[in-house]
Write a protein that holds these residues in place. Sequence first.
Motif, PDB file in Angstrom:
ATOM      1  N   LEU A 269     -20.701 -12.506 -26.283  1.00 35.97           N
ATOM      2  CA  LEU A 269     -21.395 -13.378 -25.338  1.00 35.97           C
ATOM      3  C   LEU A 269     -20.889 -14.816 -25.354  1.00 35.97           C
ATOM      4  CD1 LEU A 269     -25.065 -12.176 -26.014  1.00 35.97           C
ATOM      5  CD2 LEU A 269     -23.577 -11.513 -24.117  1.00 35.97           C
ATOM      6  N   GLY A 270     -19.939 -15.111 -26.229  1.00 38.33           N
ATOM      7  CA  GLY A 270     -19.500 -16.494 -26.372  1.00 38.33           C
ATOM      8  C   GLY A 270     -18.924 -17.091 -25.101  1.00 38.33           C
ATOM      9  N   TRP A 271     -18.308 -16.282 -24.227  1.00 35.01           N
ATOM     10  CA  TRP A 271     -17.687 -16.812 -23.010  1.00 35.01           C
ATOM     11  C   TRP A 271     -18.689 -17.498 -22.092  1.00 35.01           C
ATOM     12  CZ3 TRP A 271     -19.181 -15.041 -18.180  1.00 35.01           C
ATOM     13  CH2 TRP A 271     -19.974 -13.889 -18.174  1.00 35.01           C
TER      14      TRP A 271
ATOM     15  N   GLN B 248     -23.993  -7.528 -37.109  1.00 32.15           N
ATOM     16  CA  GLN B 248     -24.374  -7.229 -35.733  1.00 32.15           C
ATOM     17  C   GLN B 248     -24.442  -8.501 -34.900  1.00 32.15           C
ATOM     18  OE1 GLN B 248     -28.016  -5.109 -37.044  1.00 32.15           O
ATOM     19  NE2 GLN B 248     -27.349  -3.470 -35.685  1.00 32.15           N
ATOM     20  N   VAL B 249     -25.053  -9.535 -35.471  1.00 38.64           N
ATOM     21  CA  VAL B 249     -25.184 -10.798 -34.739  1.00 38.64           C
ATOM     22  C   VAL B 249     -23.815 -11.385 -34.439  1.00 38.64           C
ATOM     23  CG1 VAL B 249     -26.021 -13.175 -34.893  1.00 38.64           C
ATOM     24  CG2 VAL B 249     -27.468 -11.284 -35.675  1.00 38.64           C
ATOM     25  N   ALA B 250     -22.919 -11.377 -35.434  1.00 37.71           N
ATOM     26  CA  ALA B 250     -21.585 -11.942 -35.228  1.00 37.71           C
ATOM     27  C   ALA B 250     -20.831 -11.184 -34.138  1.00 37.71           C
ATOM     28  CB  ALA B 250     -20.803 -11.909 -36.540  1.00 37.71           C
ATOM     29  N   ARG B 251     -20.982  -9.863 -34.122  1.00 41.38           N
ATOM     30  CA  ARG B 251     -20.267  -9.061 -33.128  1.00 41.38           C
ATOM     31  C   ARG B 251     -20.798  -9.352 -31.718  1.00 41.38           C
ATOM     32  NH1 ARG B 251     -21.704  -4.443 -34.881  1.00 41.38           N
ATOM     33  NH2 ARG B 251     -20.168  -4.445 -36.563  1.00 41.38           N
ATOM     34  N   ILE B 252     -22.116  -9.346 -31.569  1.00 41.50           N
ATOM     35  CA  ILE B 252     -22.703  -9.582 -30.242  1.00 41.50           C
ATOM     36  C   ILE B 252     -22.483 -11.025 -29.800  1.00 41.50           C
ATOM     37  CG2 ILE B 252     -24.869  -9.567 -28.942  1.00 41.50           C
ATOM     38  CD1 ILE B 252     -25.856  -7.347 -30.783  1.00 41.50           C
ATOM     39  N   ALA B 253     -22.603 -11.978 -30.735  1.00 42.71           N
ATOM     40  CA  ALA B 253     -22.377 -13.382 -30.387  1.00 42.71           C
ATOM     41  C   ALA B 253     -20.943 -13.603 -29.915  1.00 42.71           C
ATOM     42  CB  ALA B 253     -22.682 -14.272 -31.590  1.00 42.71           C
ATOM     43  N   GLY B 254     -19.990 -12.908 -30.529  1.00 43.69           N
ATOM     44  CA  GLY B 254     -18.609 -13.036 -30.085  1.00 43.69           C
ATOM     45  C   GLY B 254     -18.403 -12.520 -28.674  1.00 43.69           C
TER      46      GLY B 254
ATOM     47  N   GLY C 289     -28.612 -16.523 -27.566  1.00 36.96           N
ATOM     48  CA  GLY C 289     -28.079 -17.772 -27.034  1.00 36.96           C
ATOM     49  C   GLY C 289     -27.779 -18.761 -28.140  1.00 36.96           C
ATOM     50  N   HIS C 290     -28.675 -18.855 -29.133  1.00 33.31           N
ATOM     51  CA  HIS C 290     -28.416 -19.724 -30.291  1.00 33.31           C
ATOM     52  C   HIS C 290     -27.226 -19.198 -31.097  1.00 33.31           C
ATOM     53  CE1 HIS C 290     -31.975 -22.070 -29.592  1.00 33.31           C
ATOM     54  NE2 HIS C 290     -32.774 -21.031 -29.713  1.00 33.31           N
ATOM     55  N   ALA C 291     -27.222 -17.884 -31.337  1.00 30.57           N
ATOM     56  CA  ALA C 291     -26.156 -17.302 -32.161  1.00 30.57           C
ATOM     57  C   ALA C 291     -24.795 -17.455 -31.495  1.00 30.57           C
ATOM     58  CB  ALA C 291     -26.464 -15.828 -32.429  1.00 30.57           C
ATOM     59  N   SER C 292     -24.715 -17.191 -30.188  1.00 27.37           N
ATOM     60  CA  SER C 292     -23.424 -17.299 -29.498  1.00 27.37           C
ATOM     61  C   SER C 292     -22.980 -18.752 -29.392  1.00 27.37           C
ATOM     62  CB  SER C 292     -23.520 -16.671 -28.107  1.00 27.37           C
ATOM     63  OG  SER C 292     -24.522 -17.302 -27.325  1.00 27.37           O
TER      64      SER C 292
ATOM     65  N   VAL D 175     -32.099 -19.171 -18.864  1.00 28.91           N
ATOM     66  CA  VAL D 175     -31.704 -19.403 -17.475  1.00 28.91           C
ATOM     67  C   VAL D 175     -30.796 -18.272 -16.985  1.00 28.91           C
ATOM     68  CG1 VAL D 175     -30.446 -20.952 -15.932  1.00 28.91           C
ATOM     69  CG2 VAL D 175     -31.951 -21.903 -17.683  1.00 28.91           C
ATOM     70  N   VAL D 176     -29.835 -17.850 -17.825  1.00 31.05           N
ATOM     71  CA  VAL D 176     -28.970 -16.721 -17.455  1.00 31.05           C
ATOM     72  C   VAL D 176     -29.808 -15.474 -17.202  1.00 31.05           C
ATOM     73  CG1 VAL D 176     -27.119 -15.210 -18.265  1.00 31.05           C
ATOM     74  CG2 VAL D 176     -27.004 -17.665 -18.727  1.00 31.05           C
TER      75      VAL D 176
END
Length: 575
Positions: free
Chosen positions: A118-120, A110-116, A178-181, A231-232
């Motif tokens: 939000l990575g932009w 789940q973390v990998a999917r969501i981090a991907g 934010g850390h994961a992404s 901040v976002v």
Amino acid sequence: MELLGEYQGSGSVVRKFLLRRGDGQVIQVSRLLYLVVGSVDGVRDAEAISHRVSGRYGQEVSAEDVVFLVERKLTPLGVTVPSGGGGGSVPRSDLLLALKGHRVVFGERQVARIAGVLGWLHAPLVVVLVLASAVVMDGWLFGVHGGITALLEVLEQPLWMLLLFVLTVVSLVFHEFGHASGCHYSGAVPGKIGCGIFLIWPSMYTDVTDVYRVGRAGRLRTGLGGVYFNVVFMLVLTGLYLVTGQPLFLAAVYLAHFEVLEQLMPLVRLDGYYILGDLAGVPDLFGKVKPILMGLLPGRRREAAAVLGLKRSARIVVTVWVAVMVPLLLAEVGYVLWNLPRLLVTAGRALAAQVSGTLEAFASLQVWAGLVGVLGTLMLLCPMAGGCYLAGRIVVRVWRAGVRATEGRPVMRLAVAGAVVAVGAVLGAAWVRGLTPKPLPAAAPVTPVLQPGVPAPHPQPTASTTSPSPTPSHPTRQPALPPSHRPTPVTPPAASSAVPASSSPATASPTPDASPTRTHPTPDPSGGSPTPTTTGTPPTGSPSPSPSVSTSPTRSPSPSGTSPSLPGPPGSGGT
């Protein structure tokens, strides 16, 4: 066992290499030990390993040297097991300032999917636009609108207070992503996101231990990713306020600023601790406290320098950090001890009133008020129970450290015991005689919905006094004011804060420093903010059969046990 390669951007004089055990612990070792680990496959014997290592190391390493390194260095670290397979217990780090009782909230997939997804947001152009917008937002909020105005409006509405609590929790979760992404964007693989207890507060964390494989820029991006996502989130809330006009969103923005400031404090293992460690190239700052302090003693500078093995720039950063952190933590401990009676009385009185009011609400069939009162009770119990637990751990650790340091030295043990008794006597006398600050007066509930049945304190009438005046020829009596009209001064309650002291991590070999997996804890909004995370410092490697070993930071949930390991990047602690 996974070989992570060389630790990029290290502040050590010699090159350091990282290993990750199957349980997630990251260990920092010298190049010689790293080559030995890479050659052990369960098939090659010592002679074959020695030939392989010698060719890659550039110096002769005998079979006896290999056996020594495996049995005396790698097996105690849980990296290798004896040929018979009887490997004993695997050592783990047991750090005082580490996350405890962690539970998974989002799994690795789940973390990998969501981090991907939000990575932009970590793209350079997007970062510049976000930071520029944040400057405009803060200029308007604090220079034009007034930062605290919206918060004061929300405090008058119990329902808004609950919604504000929900928004704060959402902000903490977004902080962790934010850390994961940031970890994902840097080319590393983020781990799970969970919650646990950091110091005395419920906290969240992100396992980004894999970020140690990448360079310093990637580690800094991961460490700063949490506050960047704060901040976002603040920009999104500000947009919602401009659309709806609801002050609730601005109140959440105002409180989020304090979360960012708390996370950036490098005193304990929050984001600021990892960011400072990445800048200095020292993953375990707490592991350097003892060597730095020993270096301040006459005749011990050379010994401390040999233990640290840091570059000049890294040593300056670590020394300044120790010089600031140690006095602050000691001052906080002294402050807590001096104010202990006031803290205990005030906390006990508040808890008794809260429990009584909650029970009365249930007795009156006010189920909703009673359930909310239970939430308020838990918010009071959490720091109390956590504080007792932390105090107990500190006392036990200090006791054990004193016993070890004075073993075989009766004179020193007697002197230490005398000093402890003297300090205890002074504090006890101050407590008994009432020299310490008095308990806080009862105050009206700030959020009555969370404190059902807790009445506001009523001012007590005071006796009036009259002063004699000259008697005129025709005296006139002035009527005395009834008690209800006599002004009574009210003393405002004083706030107090308590921050526990830290302890240095345990070591698992002659010279290594243990440290917890690198996690970025974030304290839960229901608790207070902790003031006050770690990697082991590996010894320098050499062709000698006894190279130094140290654990390196595992950016993930803090483990418990006694073995060296590296800490992971900050999660949220505000984890």
